[in-house]
Structures are given as structure tokens and as C-alpha cells.
Design a protein around this motif. Structure first.
Motif, PDB file in Angstrom:
ATOM      1  N   THR A  25      18.822  37.724  -0.894  1.00 54.55           N
ATOM      2  CA  THR A  25      19.311  36.780  -1.126  1.00 54.55           C
ATOM      3  C   THR A  25      19.497  35.634   0.144  1.00 54.55           C
ATOM      4  N   GLY A  26      19.447  36.436   1.300  1.00 53.19           N
ATOM      5  CA  GLY A  26      19.646  35.616   2.273  1.00 53.19           C
ATOM      6  C   GLY A  26      21.270  34.989   3.096  1.00 53.19           C
ATOM      7  N   LEU A  27      22.015  35.810   2.889  1.00 52.58           N
ATOM      8  CA  LEU A  27      23.118  34.895   2.532  1.00 52.58           C
ATOM      9  C   LEU A  27      23.128  34.438   3.997  1.00 52.58           C
ATOM     10  N   GLU A  28      24.414  33.086   3.446  1.00 49.14           N
ATOM     11  CA  GLU A  28      25.258  32.255   4.680  1.00 49.14           C
ATOM     12  C   GLU A  28      26.203  32.572   4.844  1.00 49.14           C
ATOM     13  N   THR A  29      26.895  32.192   6.440  1.00 50.50           N
ATOM     14  CA  THR A  29      27.974  32.406   6.607  1.00 50.50           C
ATOM     15  C   THR A  29      29.305  32.268   5.172  1.00 50.50           C
ATOM     16  N   GLU A  30      29.156  31.033   5.021  1.00 46.14           N
ATOM     17  CA  GLU A  30      30.170  31.214   3.410  1.00 46.14           C
ATOM     18  C   GLU A  30      29.946  30.940   2.730  1.00 46.14           C
ATOM     19  N   GLU A  31      28.820  32.350   2.395  1.00 48.47           N
ATOM     20  CA  GLU A  31      28.950  33.358   0.988  1.00 48.47           C
ATOM     21  C   GLU A  31      29.222  34.643   1.575  1.00 48.47           C
ATOM     22  N   VAL A  32      29.060  34.935   2.367  1.00 47.65           N
ATOM     23  CA  VAL A  32      29.611  36.146   2.929  1.00 47.65           C
ATOM     24  C   VAL A  32      30.982  36.232   2.814  1.00 47.65           C
ATOM     25  N   ASN A  33      31.822  34.502   3.537  1.00 48.80           N
ATOM     26  CA  ASN A  33      33.677  34.916   3.404  1.00 48.80           C
ATOM     27  C   ASN A  33      33.779  34.467   2.132  1.00 48.80           C
ATOM     28  N   ILE A  34      33.391  34.418   1.088  1.00 52.09           N
ATOM     29  CA  ILE A  34      33.482  34.551  -0.353  1.00 52.09           C
ATOM     30  C   ILE A  34      33.260  35.805  -1.117  1.00 52.09           C
ATOM     31  N   LEU A  35      32.505  36.187  -0.771  1.00 49.76           N
ATOM     32  CA  LEU A  35      32.725  37.694  -0.656  1.00 49.76           C
ATOM     33  C   LEU A  35      33.946  38.776  -0.100  1.00 49.76           C
ATOM     34  N   ARG A  36      34.064  38.015   0.871  1.00 47.78           N
ATOM     35  CA  ARG A  36      34.760  38.699   1.327  1.00 47.78           C
ATOM     36  C   ARG A  36      36.171  38.633   0.988  1.00 47.78           C
ATOM     37  N   GLY A  37      36.859  37.179   0.532  1.00 45.65           N
ATOM     38  CA  GLY A  37      37.269  36.947  -0.428  1.00 45.65           C
ATOM     39  C   GLY A  37      37.863  37.569  -0.912  1.00 45.65           C
ATOM     40  N   ILE A  38      36.546  37.941  -2.013  1.00 46.24           N
ATOM     41  CA  ILE A  38      36.892  38.970  -3.199  1.00 46.24           C
ATOM     42  C   ILE A  38      37.298  40.057  -2.916  1.00 46.24           C
ATOM     43  N   ALA A  39      36.449  40.198  -2.286  1.00 51.27           N
ATOM     44  CA  ALA A  39      37.360  42.260  -1.636  1.00 51.27           C
ATOM     45  C   ALA A  39      38.867  41.591  -1.377  1.00 51.27           C
ATOM     46  N   ARG A  40      38.853  41.211  -0.809  1.00 48.90           N
ATOM     47  CA  ARG A  40      40.227  40.828  -0.370  1.00 48.90           C
ATOM     48  C   ARG A  40      41.167  40.378  -1.519  1.00 48.90           C
ATOM     49  N   ALA A  41      41.408  39.717  -2.343  1.00 50.90           N
ATOM     50  CA  ALA A  41      41.952  39.210  -3.482  1.00 50.90           C
ATOM     51  C   ALA A  41      41.466  41.006  -4.557  1.00 50.90           C
ATOM     52  N   ILE A  42      40.807  41.655  -4.125  1.00 52.83           N
ATOM     53  CA  ILE A  42      40.986  43.331  -5.523  1.00 52.83           C
ATOM     54  C   ILE A  42      41.637  44.186  -4.672  1.00 52.83           C
ATOM     55  N   MET A  43      41.632  43.920  -3.359  1.00 55.07           N
ATOM     56  CA  MET A  43      42.520  45.045  -2.549  1.00 55.07           C
ATOM     57  C   MET A  43      43.601  44.944  -2.423  1.00 55.07           C
ATOM     58  N   SER A  44      43.906  43.031  -2.377  1.00 54.93           N
ATOM     59  CA  SER A  44      45.539  43.416  -2.642  1.00 54.93           C
ATOM     60  C   SER A  44      46.188  43.344  -3.979  1.00 54.93           C
ATOM     61  N   SER A  45      45.457  43.188  -4.826  1.00 47.33           N
ATOM     62  CA  SER A  45      45.941  43.300  -6.627  1.00 47.33           C
ATOM     63  C   SER A  45      45.690  45.018  -6.290  1.00 47.33           C
ATOM     64  N   THR A  46      45.384  45.610  -6.493  1.00 51.06           N
ATOM     65  CA  THR A  46      44.910  47.222  -6.439  1.00 51.06           C
ATOM     66  C   THR A  46      46.439  47.761  -5.547  1.00 51.06           C
ATOM     67  N   ALA A  47      46.548  46.946  -4.548  1.00 49.08           N
ATOM     68  CA  ALA A  47      48.050  47.234  -3.824  1.00 49.08           C
ATOM     69  C   ALA A  47      49.335  46.922  -4.488  1.00 49.08           C
ATOM     70  N   ASN A  48      49.451  45.651  -5.811  1.00 50.78           N
ATOM     71  CA  ASN A  48      50.123  44.814  -5.947  1.00 50.78           C
ATOM     72  C   ASN A  48      50.367  46.112  -7.530  1.00 50.78           C
ATOM     73  N   ASN A  49      49.456  45.904  -7.611  1.00 48.93           N
ATOM     74  CA  ASN A  49      49.259  47.020  -8.947  1.00 48.93           C
ATOM     75  C   ASN A  49      49.019  45.609 -10.033  1.00 48.93           C
ATOM     76  N   THR A  50      48.361  44.663  -9.241  1.00 50.62           N
ATOM     77  CA  THR A  50      48.655  43.323 -10.884  1.00 50.62           C
ATOM     78  C   THR A  50      47.130  42.848 -10.879  1.00 50.62           C
ATOM     79  N   PRO A  51      46.679  43.066 -12.117  1.00 51.61           N
ATOM     80  CA  PRO A  51      45.423  42.200 -12.271  1.00 51.61           C
ATOM     81  C   PRO A  51      44.873  41.190 -10.717  1.00 51.61           C
ATOM     82  N   PRO A  52      43.487  41.416 -10.923  1.00 54.37           N
ATOM     83  CA  PRO A  52      42.807  39.777  -9.773  1.00 54.37           C
ATOM     84  C   PRO A  52      43.024  38.826 -10.314  1.00 54.37           C
ATOM     85  N   ARG A  53      43.121  38.060  -9.979  1.00 54.50           N
ATOM     86  CA  ARG A  53      43.551  37.081  -9.793  1.00 54.50           C
ATOM     87  C   ARG A  53      41.524  35.703 -10.561  1.00 54.50           C
ATOM     88  N   LYS A  54      41.382  35.281 -11.642  1.00 53.09           N
ATOM     89  CA  LYS A  54      40.335  34.694 -11.295  1.00 53.09           C
ATOM     90  C   LYS A  54      39.733  33.678 -11.259  1.00 53.09           C
TER      91      LYS A  54
END
Length: 263
Positions: free
Chosen positions: A233-262
């Protein structure tokens, strides 16, 4: 034969070296159309040899057909013969749909353009004939090559400006080389660094483990396959930040036992 001695050019770009020569053009509109074809591809040097139309640089039809390429049209030179038209050039290509018994080597537009772009000592010209009778034999035989545009053998007739457009396009592609692609249009951010992408992969792997999608004890080939996917895909910095944000939201939701925000 046009001499092949080195001719000094102030700019080695094919856009400044390539000359378009029209021989005894009958319709002023065709002169204007060729000027437009040239400008759309970035070329500007146009020479007319003994045009049969009166005042082709200012004729209303020529101006109309040139559209926004008035500068190319009005800067064109008018000369009495082919010798003057090719003065300063050291490689000339006659463009003709009709092959000759004693013609120079026959090249395609692409072969000519590739040669002209790669040989920076060349100051090349493409020579087009009259709309009805084409180029006379003596001009064709004096050129280094004859360009024949591959076309439908049952109907290979091209309008003068269409032929010029084909040559201008191929010359542009050859001049730009790898500098042109679909990614040259639209917004582009900064390419992500190797360390940024590696950090994203580590973060994404943690998130996949957290939701049970990846078994840390038996990961198999999931991460290598994901890396191969993202590598295309030729990742750009902002795209990497978006994917890390998604990963962060997933980990936060599992830690709180709540569904990820959409959102």
C-alpha cells in the motif's frame, strides 16, 4: 541524411529538444490542433514549412482549434523549406502511414521517443506531411527514420493532429520515465518510516491478541501476511497513525470490557 553530430542544447529535457515540423499544411485549423496537441503534452517548438494556408498563425480557425495553446501557435516559425526547418537538429523522423520502397528504417512512435529521450545529445524533429498527399519521398529519404503508427490495417488514416498527439504522448511518457504514475494525482502525505511501520505492526499484533484473533502461542503466519498486505500500500505517516489509533481503541475496549467505538 540528417547529420548525427552532437548539437549543444541549453536544456537536455526532451520537452525542450523535440521539434514538431509541419510540411505544406493545407488547413489552418490543423495547425492550431497540432499546437494544442503539443501543449497538452508539454512541447512547444513548432515549425511550419511553406504552409498552403494563408496566415496560419493568426487565422481564426487556427486560433479556435488551438484553444489554450495560443502561445505555441503564435511562437511557431514559418520557413521556406525543410532544410531551414531542421536547422540545428541532428536526428529527424518522418511520420507517414505509407511505407516507401527506399525509406529509412521504420520505427514505432514508442521506439523513436525512447531513443530521443535516452540520447541527450540528440536534438530531434518529427516531420509531418500535407493532409492529403503526405510527405514527398525526398524528405522521407533524407530523414534518419520513418515513424509508422501501428493502426487498424483496414483503416489506418489518422488526422494530422491525431498523429501529432500520438507522437507527443509517446514522447512525454518517454521523457518522464518512472516519474509518472497514477499516484501523481491527488493528496499525498509523507511516507511512513520503517520504525513507524514496525511500531504499528507491534501495536496491531497486541490488539489482535487482546481480542483473541491472534494466538500469541501459535501465531502461524498471520503477521507476515498482514505485513505483506500493508507493504503493497505504500503507507503514509498519517495512515500509520490511524491504524495505531484503531489498535489503541481495540485494546482500550477490551481492557474495559466494552465494545469498540465505531466512530
Amino acid at each position: 541524411m540528417i547529420p548525427t553530430a552532437t548539437v549543444t542544447s541549453p536544456n537536455n529535457s526532451l520537452f525542450s529538444r523535440l521539434r514538431f515540423v509541419l510540411v505544406e499544411t493545407s488547413r489552418a485549423g490543423n495547425v492550431g490542433s497540432v499546437a494544442r496537441a503539443m501543449k497538452t503534452m508539454g512541447f512547444k517548438e513548432l515549425v511550419l514549412v511553406a504552409p498552403k494556408c494563408a496566415d496560419p498563425l493568426n487565422d481564426p480557425e487556427a486560433v479556435a482549434f488551438a484553444s489554450g495553446a495560443i502561445d505555441v501557435l503564435q511562437n511557431a516559425r514559418i520557413v521556406p523549406d525543410i532544410k531551414d526547418a531542421l536547422d540545428g537538429c541532428n536526428f529527424a523522423a518522418a511520420v507517414s502511414a505509407r511505407l516507401r520502397e527506399f525509406s529509412p528504417p521504420v520505427w514505432t512512435p514508442r521506439a523513436f521517443s525512447s531513443h530521443a529521450a535516452s540520447q541527450q545529445s540528440l536534438v530531434p524533429a518529427v516531420v509531418f506531411g500535407n493532409e492529403r498527399v503526405g510527405l514527398p519521398n525526398h524528405i522521407v529519404e533524407a530523414c534518419n527514420v520513418l515513424i509508422n503508427i501501428p493502426a487498424n490495417p483496414d483503416y489506418s488514416s489518422l488526422n494530422l493532429s491525431q498523429a501529432a498527439q500520438v507522437l507527443a504522448y509517446e514522447a512525454r511518457m518517454a521523457a518522464l520515465g518512472d516519474g509518472i504514475d497514477a499516484g501523481s494525482v491527488g493528496f499525498h502525505g509523507d511516507a511512513a518510516s520503517v520504525s513507524q511501520i514496525d511500531g504499528m505492526y507491534a501495536h496491531l499484533e497486541q490488539a489482535l491478541v487482546a481480542i483473541g484473533f491472534l494466538n500469541a502461542d501459535n501465531p502461524k503466519k498471520l503477521m507476515p501476511r498482514l505485513k505483506r498486505l500493508f507493504a503493497r500500500t505504500g503507507l503514509e505517516t498519517e495512515e500509520v497513525n490511524i491504524l495505531r489509533g484503531i489498535a489503541r481503541a481495540i485494546m482500550s475496549s477490551t481492557a474495559n470490557n466494552t465494545p469498540p467505538r465505531k466512530d
